[in-house]
Design a protein around this motif. Sequence first.
Motif, PDB file in Angstrom:
ATOM      1  N   GLN A  84       4.359  25.033  -8.087  1.00  0.00           N
ATOM      2  CA  GLN A  84       4.319  25.389  -9.511  1.00  0.00           C
ATOM      3  C   GLN A  84       4.171  26.906  -9.670  1.00  0.00           C
ATOM      4  N   ARG A  85       3.314  27.538  -8.869  1.00  0.00           N
ATOM      5  CA  ARG A  85       3.168  29.001  -8.939  1.00  0.00           C
ATOM      6  C   ARG A  85       4.460  29.709  -8.578  1.00  0.00           C
ATOM      7  N   HIS A  86       5.122  29.191  -7.553  1.00  0.00           N
ATOM      8  CA  HIS A  86       6.404  29.801  -7.164  1.00  0.00           C
ATOM      9  C   HIS A  86       7.429  29.696  -8.289  1.00  0.00           C
ATOM     10  N   GLU A 143       0.562  22.691  -6.448  1.00  0.00           N
ATOM     11  CA  GLU A 143       0.134  23.900  -7.152  1.00  0.00           C
ATOM     12  C   GLU A 143       0.920  25.118  -6.675  1.00  0.00           C
ATOM     13  N   GLU A 155       6.751  29.526 -11.496  1.00  0.00           N
ATOM     14  CA  GLU A 155       6.334  30.460 -12.541  1.00  0.00           C
ATOM     15  C   GLU A 155       6.765  31.885 -12.187  1.00  0.00           C
TER      16      GLU A 155
END
Length: 165
Positions: free
Chosen positions: A144-146, A141, A148
């Motif tokens: 994935q945030r990084h 997660e 984005e």
Amino acid sequence: MRDLRSFLPALLLVLGLATAFAQSGQQTCESKNGTSCNECLSNVTCLWCIKTKSCITYPVRTILPPHAVCPLSEARWGLCWMNFQTLIITLAVLGGVLIIAFLVCLFCCCKCENIGSKRSEAKMQRQANKMKTKQEERRAEMKQRHEEIRKKYGLSGPNPYSKFA
């Protein structure tokens, strides 16, 4: 009531021997020859022999009366209806059952303890696997945030400064 009957002979033997040592010279058993078994056994130091119908002082030094004095199957002490042979067999069986029961309990306790440690070990392993899985999910997660954030600010492509490195 039945349990009381099975422990009665052992109790009588122990108490009788203790009393026999304490009352070694009160009344001579030989004076009760020619009487009944019950009258003879009213004194705990006495032994009744059915074969000879005689009242004998219990031979405490030998614990069990020798065959020459009175055969075990014919000897009565404490109770007129129980002979020494029955008493010895009963005590031996009870002793054997107690020893076997103790060993079974000991085996079960050790076995259950091992099962318990294996269970706790398996539980700890499951918890460790669960924590590892959660940690990997959090990493995925976070990655994935990084990604984005990099896309949002236009940093997702090739690094322009990589040429100089």
